[in-house]
Design a protein around this motif. Sequence first.
Motif, PDB file in Angstrom:
ATOM      1  N   MET A   1       0.819  -1.314  -0.007  1.00  0.00           N
ATOM      2  CA  MET A   1      -0.163  -0.113   0.005  1.00  0.00           C
ATOM      3  C   MET A   1       0.824   1.079  -0.089  1.00  0.00           C
ATOM      4  SD  MET A   1      -3.022   1.443   0.135  1.00  0.00           S
ATOM      5  CE  MET A   1      -4.210   0.135   0.882  1.00  0.00           C
ATOM      6  N   GLY A   2       1.808   1.101   0.785  1.00  0.00           N
ATOM      7  CA  GLY A   2       2.663   2.621   1.041  1.00  0.00           C
ATOM      8  C   GLY A   2       3.618   2.653  -0.427  1.00  0.00           C
ATOM      9  N   THR A   3       4.001   1.779  -0.870  1.00  0.00           N
ATOM     10  CA  THR A   3       4.686   1.659  -2.106  1.00  0.00           C
ATOM     11  C   THR A   3       3.821   2.453  -3.205  1.00  0.00           C
ATOM     12  OG1 THR A   3       6.101   0.030  -1.590  1.00  0.00           O
ATOM     13  CG2 THR A   3       6.033   0.619  -4.036  1.00  0.00           C
ATOM     14  N   ALA A   4       2.485   1.957  -3.261  1.00  0.00           N
ATOM     15  CA  ALA A   4       1.502   2.185  -4.262  1.00  0.00           C
ATOM     16  C   ALA A   4       1.281   3.977  -4.298  1.00  0.00           C
ATOM     17  CB  ALA A   4       0.300   1.545  -4.286  1.00  0.00           C
ATOM     18  N   ILE A   5       1.160   4.168  -2.957  1.00  0.00           N
ATOM     19  CA  ILE A   5       0.923   5.677  -2.811  1.00  0.00           C
ATOM     20  C   ILE A   5       2.016   6.468  -3.008  1.00  0.00           C
ATOM     21  CG2 ILE A   5       0.232   7.379  -0.816  1.00  0.00           C
ATOM     22  CD1 ILE A   5      -1.536   5.390   0.178  1.00  0.00           C
ATOM     23  N   GLY A   6       3.208   5.871  -2.779  1.00  0.00           N
ATOM     24  CA  GLY A   6       4.508   6.602  -2.793  1.00  0.00           C
ATOM     25  C   GLY A   6       4.735   6.846  -4.427  1.00  0.00           C
ATOM     26  N   ASP A   7       4.309   6.039  -5.063  1.00  0.00           N
ATOM     27  CA  ASP A   7       4.651   6.023  -6.393  1.00  0.00           C
ATOM     28  C   ASP A   7       3.591   6.970  -7.409  1.00  0.00           C
ATOM     29  OD1 ASP A   7       6.736   4.232  -6.482  1.00  0.00           O
ATOM     30  OD2 ASP A   7       5.422   2.363  -7.217  1.00  0.00           O
ATOM     31  N   ILE A   8       2.489   7.126  -6.895  1.00  0.00           N
ATOM     32  CA  ILE A   8       1.414   7.970  -7.285  1.00  0.00           C
ATOM     33  C   ILE A   8       1.420   9.361  -6.965  1.00  0.00           C
ATOM     34  CG2 ILE A   8       0.099   6.122  -7.625  1.00  0.00           C
ATOM     35  CD1 ILE A   8      -1.823   7.372  -5.574  1.00  0.00           C
ATOM     36  N   LEU A   9       2.237   9.724  -5.896  1.00  0.00           N
ATOM     37  CA  LEU A   9       2.372  10.822  -5.377  1.00  0.00           C
ATOM     38  C   LEU A   9       2.633  12.276  -6.031  1.00  0.00           C
ATOM     39  CD1 LEU A   9       2.950  10.646  -1.091  1.00  0.00           C
ATOM     40  CD2 LEU A   9       0.851  11.326  -2.523  1.00  0.00           C
ATOM     41  N   PRO A  10       3.977  11.866  -6.729  1.00  0.00           N
ATOM     42  CA  PRO A  10       4.556  12.852  -7.792  1.00  0.00           C
ATOM     43  C   PRO A  10       3.515  12.920  -8.939  1.00  0.00           C
ATOM     44  CG  PRO A  10       6.126  11.380  -7.128  1.00  0.00           C
ATOM     45  CD  PRO A  10       4.793  10.789  -6.627  1.00  0.00           C
ATOM     46  N   LEU A  11       2.926  12.104  -9.308  1.00  0.00           N
ATOM     47  CA  LEU A  11       2.095  11.953 -10.611  1.00  0.00           C
ATOM     48  C   LEU A  11       0.712  12.670 -10.176  1.00  0.00           C
ATOM     49  CD1 LEU A  11       2.878   8.369 -11.632  1.00  0.00           C
ATOM     50  CD2 LEU A  11       3.251  10.633 -13.154  1.00  0.00           C
ATOM     51  N   ALA A  12       0.241  12.714  -8.829  1.00  0.00           N
ATOM     52  CA  ALA A  12      -0.931  13.246  -8.640  1.00  0.00           C
ATOM     53  C   ALA A  12      -0.919  14.676  -8.460  1.00  0.00           C
ATOM     54  CB  ALA A  12      -1.546  12.607  -7.227  1.00  0.00           C
ATOM     55  N   LEU A  13       0.443  15.165  -7.993  1.00  0.00           N
ATOM     56  CA  LEU A  13       0.897  16.609  -7.848  1.00  0.00           C
ATOM     57  C   LEU A  13       0.930  17.260  -9.137  1.00  0.00           C
ATOM     58  CD1 LEU A  13       3.574  16.741  -5.197  1.00  0.00           C
ATOM     59  CD2 LEU A  13       1.207  17.634  -5.049  1.00  0.00           C
ATOM     60  N   GLY A  14       1.447  16.141 -10.380  1.00  0.00           N
ATOM     61  CA  GLY A  14       1.397  16.736 -11.663  1.00  0.00           C
ATOM     62  C   GLY A  14       0.110  17.230 -12.275  1.00  0.00           C
ATOM     63  N   VAL A  15      -0.893  16.400 -11.816  1.00  0.00           N
ATOM     64  CA  VAL A  15      -2.232  16.672 -12.266  1.00  0.00           C
ATOM     65  C   VAL A  15      -2.588  17.973 -11.538  1.00  0.00           C
ATOM     66  CG1 VAL A  15      -4.683  15.835 -12.623  1.00  0.00           C
ATOM     67  CG2 VAL A  15      -2.659  14.193 -12.862  1.00  0.00           C
ATOM     68  N   ALA A  16      -2.300  18.024 -10.299  1.00  0.00           N
ATOM     69  CA  ALA A  16      -2.857  18.964  -9.464  1.00  0.00           C
ATOM     70  C   ALA A  16      -2.365  20.396  -9.813  1.00  0.00           C
ATOM     71  CB  ALA A  16      -2.494  18.908  -7.950  1.00  0.00           C
ATOM     72  N   ILE A  17      -1.083  20.554 -10.293  1.00  0.00           N
ATOM     73  CA  ILE A  17      -0.567  21.555 -10.636  1.00  0.00           C
ATOM     74  C   ILE A  17      -0.940  22.080 -12.131  1.00  0.00           C
ATOM     75  CG2 ILE A  17       1.556  23.123 -10.812  1.00  0.00           C
ATOM     76  CD1 ILE A  17       2.826  21.393  -8.638  1.00  0.00           C
ATOM     77  N   SER A  18      -2.212  22.168 -12.440  1.00  0.00           N
ATOM     78  CA  SER A  18      -2.601  22.659 -13.674  1.00  0.00           C
ATOM     79  C   SER A  18      -3.350  23.898 -13.718  1.00  0.00           C
ATOM     80  CB  SER A  18      -3.606  21.388 -13.917  1.00  0.00           C
ATOM     81  OG  SER A  18      -3.085  20.272 -14.057  1.00  0.00           O
ATOM     82  N   PRO A  19      -2.303  25.144 -14.157  1.00  0.00           N
ATOM     83  CA  PRO A  19      -2.765  26.435 -14.149  1.00  0.00           C
ATOM     84  C   PRO A  19      -4.289  26.712 -14.977  1.00  0.00           C
ATOM     85  CG  PRO A  19      -0.462  26.370 -14.608  1.00  0.00           C
ATOM     86  CD  PRO A  19      -0.973  24.689 -14.464  1.00  0.00           C
ATOM     87  N   ILE A  20      -4.215  25.826 -16.170  1.00  0.00           N
ATOM     88  CA  ILE A  20      -5.747  26.466 -16.746  1.00  0.00           C
ATOM     89  C   ILE A  20      -6.905  25.805 -16.280  1.00  0.00           C
ATOM     90  CG2 ILE A  20      -6.608  26.039 -18.997  1.00  0.00           C
ATOM     91  CD1 ILE A  20      -4.211  27.910 -19.141  1.00  0.00           C
ATOM     92  N   PRO A  21      -7.215  24.796 -15.623  1.00  0.00           N
ATOM     93  CA  PRO A  21      -8.248  24.503 -15.104  1.00  0.00           C
ATOM     94  C   PRO A  21      -8.467  25.333 -13.823  1.00  0.00           C
ATOM     95  CG  PRO A  21      -6.896  22.498 -15.694  1.00  0.00           C
ATOM     96  CD  PRO A  21      -6.280  23.483 -15.861  1.00  0.00           C
ATOM     97  N   ILE A  22      -7.323  25.618 -12.983  1.00  0.00           N
ATOM     98  CA  ILE A  22      -7.639  26.642 -11.765  1.00  0.00           C
ATOM     99  C   ILE A  22      -7.890  27.972 -12.287  1.00  0.00           C
ATOM    100  CG2 ILE A  22      -6.364  27.585  -9.759  1.00  0.00           C
ATOM    101  CD1 ILE A  22      -4.316  25.084  -9.964  1.00  0.00           C
ATOM    102  N   ILE A  23      -7.568  28.408 -13.305  1.00  0.00           N
ATOM    103  CA  ILE A  23      -7.695  29.872 -13.853  1.00  0.00           C
ATOM    104  C   ILE A  23      -9.493  29.706 -14.137  1.00  0.00           C
ATOM    105  CG2 ILE A  23      -7.446  31.220 -15.667  1.00  0.00           C
ATOM    106  CD1 ILE A  23      -4.588  30.913 -15.592  1.00  0.00           C
ATOM    107  N   ALA A  24      -9.623  28.493 -14.952  1.00  0.00           N
ATOM    108  CA  ALA A  24     -11.152  28.436 -15.002  1.00  0.00           C
ATOM    109  C   ALA A  24     -12.002  28.533 -14.117  1.00  0.00           C
ATOM    110  CB  ALA A  24     -11.196  26.966 -16.032  1.00  0.00           C
ATOM    111  N   ALA A  25     -11.705  27.618 -13.265  1.00  0.00           N
ATOM    112  CA  ALA A  25     -12.497  27.639 -11.818  1.00  0.00           C
ATOM    113  C   ALA A  25     -12.433  28.889 -11.118  1.00  0.00           C
ATOM    114  CB  ALA A  25     -11.905  26.677 -10.907  1.00  0.00           C
TER     115      ALA A  25
END
Length: 223
Positions: free
Chosen positions: A1-25
């Motif tokens: 479980m810990g390994t799975a979450i560790g692997d996805i964290l950088p990629l989740a942040l990659g989706v989160a840091i998306s300026p255009i959708p934030i600007i749209a909201a």
Amino acid sequence: MGTAIGDILPLALGVAISPIPIIAAILMLLTPKAGSTATSFTAGWILGIAVAYAVIVVIASAVGLHTSSGGNPTTATIKIILGVLMLGLAVKQWKGRPAPGAEPTMPGWLAAIDKVTPGKALGLGFALSAVNPKNLLMIVGAAVAVANLGVSGGAITVAGIVFTVIAASTVAVPVIAYFAAREKATVWLGELKSWLTANNATVMAVLLLVIGVVMIGKGIGGY
């Protein structure tokens, strides 16, 4: 479980840091229909991430991308390809950044955001999260990483929830802040929109560069 979450964290942040959708909201929150459109947009954003993750995990698990004792060359190759594609997008974003003092070029549909209905806002949020090339690369990377571990269905679900919550947070937080403290949030949101508009290309280029290199490194380590 810990390994799975560790692997996805950088990629989740990659989706989160998306300026255009934030600007749209933010732009939706500054319109008379803020309540209905911004909420629908956020729901579509969350739904798109969750659905794309679930579909790709199912596909990745079905084709047998779990790790064997000697590693999985197929998964490693996929990670390298995703990393290279991210580097390509990083270069494109960097070259497309505005010159000092120049006005940043933004998508034309943002200018008509005040005319968006709740239904269209829902579809727009879904499309920006699930179909956008940058986000799709991140979601594929996360789904492949989890499927590669061969963990239980429960672990895959928990990892998916964590991924979705983190990935959706930057769009959801401004909406929550607006409804919690409308007057204070309006000023803050306006400043955030201006900063994101001015630095969109640079933020995206750096983000894609870092995560692309990480993906390539994980891919090479998987052989």
